[in-house]
Design a protein around this motif. Sequence first.
Motif, PDB file in Angstrom:
ATOM      1  N   MET A  92     -17.904  23.068 -28.887  1.00 52.05           N
ATOM      2  CA  MET A  92     -17.146  22.814 -27.671  1.00 52.05           C
ATOM      3  C   MET A  92     -17.801  21.771 -26.770  1.00 52.05           C
ATOM      4  SD  MET A  92     -15.989  26.700 -26.671  1.00 52.05           S
ATOM      5  CE  MET A  92     -15.166  26.156 -25.173  1.00 52.05           C
ATOM      6  N   VAL A  93     -19.146  21.702 -26.799  1.00 55.82           N
ATOM      7  CA  VAL A  93     -19.825  20.752 -25.913  1.00 55.82           C
ATOM      8  C   VAL A  93     -20.060  19.405 -26.577  1.00 55.82           C
ATOM      9  CG1 VAL A  93     -20.969  22.602 -24.650  1.00 55.82           C
ATOM     10  CG2 VAL A  93     -22.141  21.532 -26.564  1.00 55.82           C
ATOM     11  N   THR A  94     -19.802  19.307 -27.870  1.00 50.84           N
ATOM     12  CA  THR A  94     -20.030  18.037 -28.564  1.00 50.84           C
ATOM     13  C   THR A  94     -19.295  16.863 -27.921  1.00 50.84           C
ATOM     14  OG1 THR A  94     -20.455  19.154 -30.668  1.00 50.84           O
ATOM     15  CG2 THR A  94     -19.827  16.842 -30.770  1.00 50.84           C
ATOM     16  N   PRO A  95     -18.032  17.013 -27.482  1.00 54.44           N
ATOM     17  CA  PRO A  95     -17.351  15.874 -26.825  1.00 54.44           C
ATOM     18  C   PRO A  95     -18.016  15.434 -25.530  1.00 54.44           C
ATOM     19  CG  PRO A  95     -15.759  17.524 -27.547  1.00 54.44           C
ATOM     20  CD  PRO A  95     -17.109  18.139 -27.697  1.00 54.44           C
ATOM     21  N   LEU A  96     -18.895  16.264 -24.957  1.00 56.40           N
ATOM     22  CA  LEU A  96     -19.547  15.912 -23.698  1.00 56.40           C
ATOM     23  C   LEU A  96     -20.823  15.104 -23.908  1.00 56.40           C
ATOM     24  CD1 LEU A  96     -19.287  19.385 -21.883  1.00 56.40           C
ATOM     25  CD2 LEU A  96     -17.665  17.477 -21.817  1.00 56.40           C
ATOM     26  N   ALA A  97     -21.264  14.964 -25.152  1.00 54.23           N
ATOM     27  CA  ALA A  97     -22.569  14.357 -25.425  1.00 54.23           C
ATOM     28  C   ALA A  97     -22.671  12.940 -24.894  1.00 54.23           C
ATOM     29  CB  ALA A  97     -22.861  14.388 -26.929  1.00 54.23           C
ATOM     30  N   ASP A  98     -21.604  12.165 -24.982  1.00 58.43           N
ATOM     31  CA  ASP A  98     -21.644  10.761 -24.571  1.00 58.43           C
ATOM     32  C   ASP A  98     -20.957  10.526 -23.228  1.00 58.43           C
ATOM     33  OD1 ASP A  98     -22.952   9.997 -26.938  1.00 58.43           O
ATOM     34  OD2 ASP A  98     -21.049   9.955 -28.018  1.00 58.43           O
ATOM     35  N   THR A  99     -20.816  11.581 -22.433  1.00 62.02           N
ATOM     36  CA  THR A  99     -20.208  11.455 -21.111  1.00 62.02           C
ATOM     37  C   THR A  99     -21.278  11.536 -20.039  1.00 62.02           C
ATOM     38  OG1 THR A  99     -19.842  13.834 -20.778  1.00 62.02           O
ATOM     39  CG2 THR A  99     -18.179  12.616 -22.051  1.00 62.02           C
ATOM     40  N   ARG A 100     -20.853  11.463 -18.786  1.00 61.19           N
ATOM     41  CA  ARG A 100     -21.791  11.543 -17.665  1.00 61.19           C
ATOM     42  C   ARG A 100     -22.142  12.985 -17.310  1.00 61.19           C
ATOM     43  NH1 ARG A 100     -19.703   7.623 -12.933  1.00 61.19           N
ATOM     44  NH2 ARG A 100     -21.767   8.208 -12.147  1.00 61.19           N
ATOM     45  N   ILE A 101     -21.539  13.923 -18.008  1.00 60.86           N
ATOM     46  CA  ILE A 101     -21.847  15.336 -17.775  1.00 60.86           C
ATOM     47  C   ILE A 101     -23.211  15.658 -18.376  1.00 60.86           C
ATOM     48  CG2 ILE A 101     -21.150  17.708 -18.278  1.00 60.86           C
ATOM     49  CD1 ILE A 101     -18.283  16.782 -18.251  1.00 60.86           C
ATOM     50  N   THR A 102     -24.053  16.302 -17.599  1.00 58.32           N
ATOM     51  CA  THR A 102     -25.399  16.642 -18.033  1.00 58.32           C
ATOM     52  C   THR A 102     -25.538  18.156 -18.184  1.00 58.32           C
ATOM     53  OG1 THR A 102     -26.315  16.935 -15.800  1.00 58.32           O
ATOM     54  CG2 THR A 102     -26.243  14.678 -16.685  1.00 58.32           C
ATOM     55  N   PRO A 103     -26.595  18.608 -18.864  1.00 54.38           N
ATOM     56  CA  PRO A 103     -26.836  20.054 -18.946  1.00 54.38           C
ATOM     57  C   PRO A 103     -26.950  20.710 -17.571  1.00 54.38           C
ATOM     58  CG  PRO A 103     -28.167  18.903 -20.569  1.00 54.38           C
ATOM     59  CD  PRO A 103     -27.533  17.853 -19.720  1.00 54.38           C
ATOM     60  N   ASN A 104     -27.479  19.990 -16.586  1.00 56.83           N
ATOM     61  CA  ASN A 104     -27.609  20.566 -15.245  1.00 56.83           C
ATOM     62  C   ASN A 104     -26.242  20.861 -14.631  1.00 56.83           C
ATOM     63  OD1 ASN A 104     -30.354  20.461 -15.393  1.00 56.83           O
ATOM     64  ND2 ASN A 104     -30.580  18.599 -14.179  1.00 56.83           N
ATOM     65  N   HIS A 105     -25.228  20.052 -14.949  1.00 50.05           N
ATOM     66  CA  HIS A 105     -23.880  20.341 -14.471  1.00 50.05           C
ATOM     67  C   HIS A 105     -23.395  21.681 -15.025  1.00 50.05           C
ATOM     68  CE1 HIS A 105     -23.310  15.737 -13.977  1.00 50.05           C
ATOM     69  NE2 HIS A 105     -23.646  16.279 -12.833  1.00 50.05           N
ATOM     70  N   LEU A 106     -23.657  21.928 -16.299  1.00 48.08           N
ATOM     71  CA  LEU A 106     -23.225  23.187 -16.905  1.00 48.08           C
ATOM     72  C   LEU A 106     -24.036  24.355 -16.360  1.00 48.08           C
ATOM     73  CD1 LEU A 106     -22.746  22.029 -20.610  1.00 48.08           C
ATOM     74  CD2 LEU A 106     -21.027  22.271 -18.818  1.00 48.08           C
ATOM     75  N   THR A 107     -25.318  24.123 -16.084  1.00 44.06           N
ATOM     76  CA  THR A 107     -26.128  25.175 -15.474  1.00 44.06           C
ATOM     77  C   THR A 107     -25.575  25.546 -14.099  1.00 44.06           C
ATOM     78  OG1 THR A 107     -28.107  24.368 -16.624  1.00 44.06           O
ATOM     79  CG2 THR A 107     -28.457  25.830 -14.764  1.00 44.06           C
ATOM     80  N   THR A 108     -25.151  24.533 -13.334  1.00 40.69           N
ATOM     81  CA  THR A 108     -24.576  24.793 -12.011  1.00 40.69           C
ATOM     82  C   THR A 108     -23.283  25.581 -12.125  1.00 40.69           C
ATOM     83  OG1 THR A 108     -25.555  22.737 -11.158  1.00 40.69           O
ATOM     84  CG2 THR A 108     -23.737  23.693  -9.905  1.00 40.69           C
ATOM     85  N   LEU A 109     -22.444  25.229 -13.113  1.00 35.21           N
ATOM     86  CA  LEU A 109     -21.204  25.972 -13.328  1.00 35.21           C
ATOM     87  C   LEU A 109     -21.509  27.421 -13.669  1.00 35.21           C
ATOM     88  CD1 LEU A 109     -18.139  26.053 -13.641  1.00 35.21           C
ATOM     89  CD2 LEU A 109     -18.445  25.304 -16.026  1.00 35.21           C
ATOM     90  N   ARG A 110     -22.506  27.642 -14.514  1.00 35.99           N
ATOM     91  CA  ARG A 110     -22.907  29.015 -14.869  1.00 35.99           C
ATOM     92  C   ARG A 110     -23.384  29.766 -13.633  1.00 35.99           C
ATOM     93  NH1 ARG A 110     -25.482  33.494 -15.936  1.00 35.99           N
ATOM     94  NH2 ARG A 110     -27.514  33.581 -16.936  1.00 35.99           N
TER      95      ARG A 110
END
Length: 469
Positions: A1-19
């Motif tokens: 599910m996160v593979t499409p995000l690999a080359d975007t401006r979304i970072t792991p920290n964004h997902l941590t914040t969402l969590r």
Amino acid sequence: MVTPLADTRITPNHLTTLRLIVGIACAWAFAQGGYAMANVGAVLLVLSNFIDHTDGELARISGKTSRLGHFYDLASDALVTVLLFGGIGLGVAAVTPIQYAVPLPLSASALGWIAGVTVALIFFLRMRIEARVGKAGTTQARLGGFETEDVLYLMPLVTLFDGTRGFLIAAAIGAPLFALLVIVDYVRAMRRPLPDEIRAPSESLSSVAPPASSAMPHAPSAPAAFAADAEIERALDAIDVAAATREFKSQDAFVYLETFLPPSVTQALIAAARAVTPNVNRNYLPGHKQGGSVSRHTLDEHAPFVAELYRSPALLRFLERLAGEKLLPSPQDDPHAYALYYYTRPGDHIGWHYDTSYYKGRRYTLLLGVVDQSSCRLEYRLHTRNPGVPPVDGAVAYPPGALVFFDGDKLHHRITPLGENEERISLTFEYVTDPRMGAWQRFISNMKDAIAYFGFRQVFRQLLGRTKR
């Protein structure tokens, strides 16, 4: 599910914040009290825990990692868990404002905060243990692919059957008991003596790397390994890890880096290879293979620097970023875990093959150039096991310090024959995703290693010795 995000401006920290946001909402829902809000909180808890897995996955496949991000993830985990138990306690207290003897008369709110603060202590101690001895010191027990903390995925069943109060009491008792076990682990980790190489970081790798003519039993020692790890960390700063990861994925789990190992590490490997030359086992399979090999058992005895490099945390972290999954060292009895390959006579070569994994999981191969005064080439074919994808042929000559990393079951490859007055030595590391192997597969693997690489004495002497112990 996160593979499409690999080359975007979304970072792991964004997902941590969402969590973190979803986790706080979960705690708020539980704190409201009542059957309906408890079920809402349970659903949000499952969603929060699921999102918690996405930031690490994105970091691995994109190379977007940082120490700050790692700390942010740990801090978010701790905060969400503390607020979760605190919220459950407040919610239960709002519905049934009584005290529970566990063993002292305490309110539900107090039980919640006791469980939450205890969990925070557990997080803190585990973080200190990891800083001291690495991730291996805090690896959680697994069953069927699930970790201990994944029991929280069952929370909707607890709330559905109105068991929130019982869960709170169990947590208030169980968390402190588990904390005692973690405290014991923490004391053991803190008492464990630090290796000399950590106590004396100023010692340079060049000061412990042996000259080519020295005898390996006296060097290099453990300090060289940790100095090498620091050297590798610095070398990685010059590598575009994200680009290398994309190339690895696009080439069906294969990547080549012409420059990887620091010169000091390469020189130490050359010295190790020269020192174990008398231990080379020559082998010949007509029409397929000719050359020499030295197994990990011999390297453990005469060239410990290779073993330390194999376990380098910096190297393993880099390879895990490329592979996008957790990698483990091959088992102790696998002679192929790390080995040197010698091409010293005209015609030495190996024919087309896969590095077939006999393990239950995948086996990744890392090739490092040590000595290359030859016309040999690593020739390969990509996508040979992808139906509908045309194969892609390529060839590289990996010089000293170069890196080749691939999934052994996917890359069809060979080494072309050695010419007159040429020499080539390479080092291979094998990492696995699941170190288990069936008895029949183990027999086949041992026979292959004995016949084609290291000889029966080297392979089965280790097995017999292990059985006697």
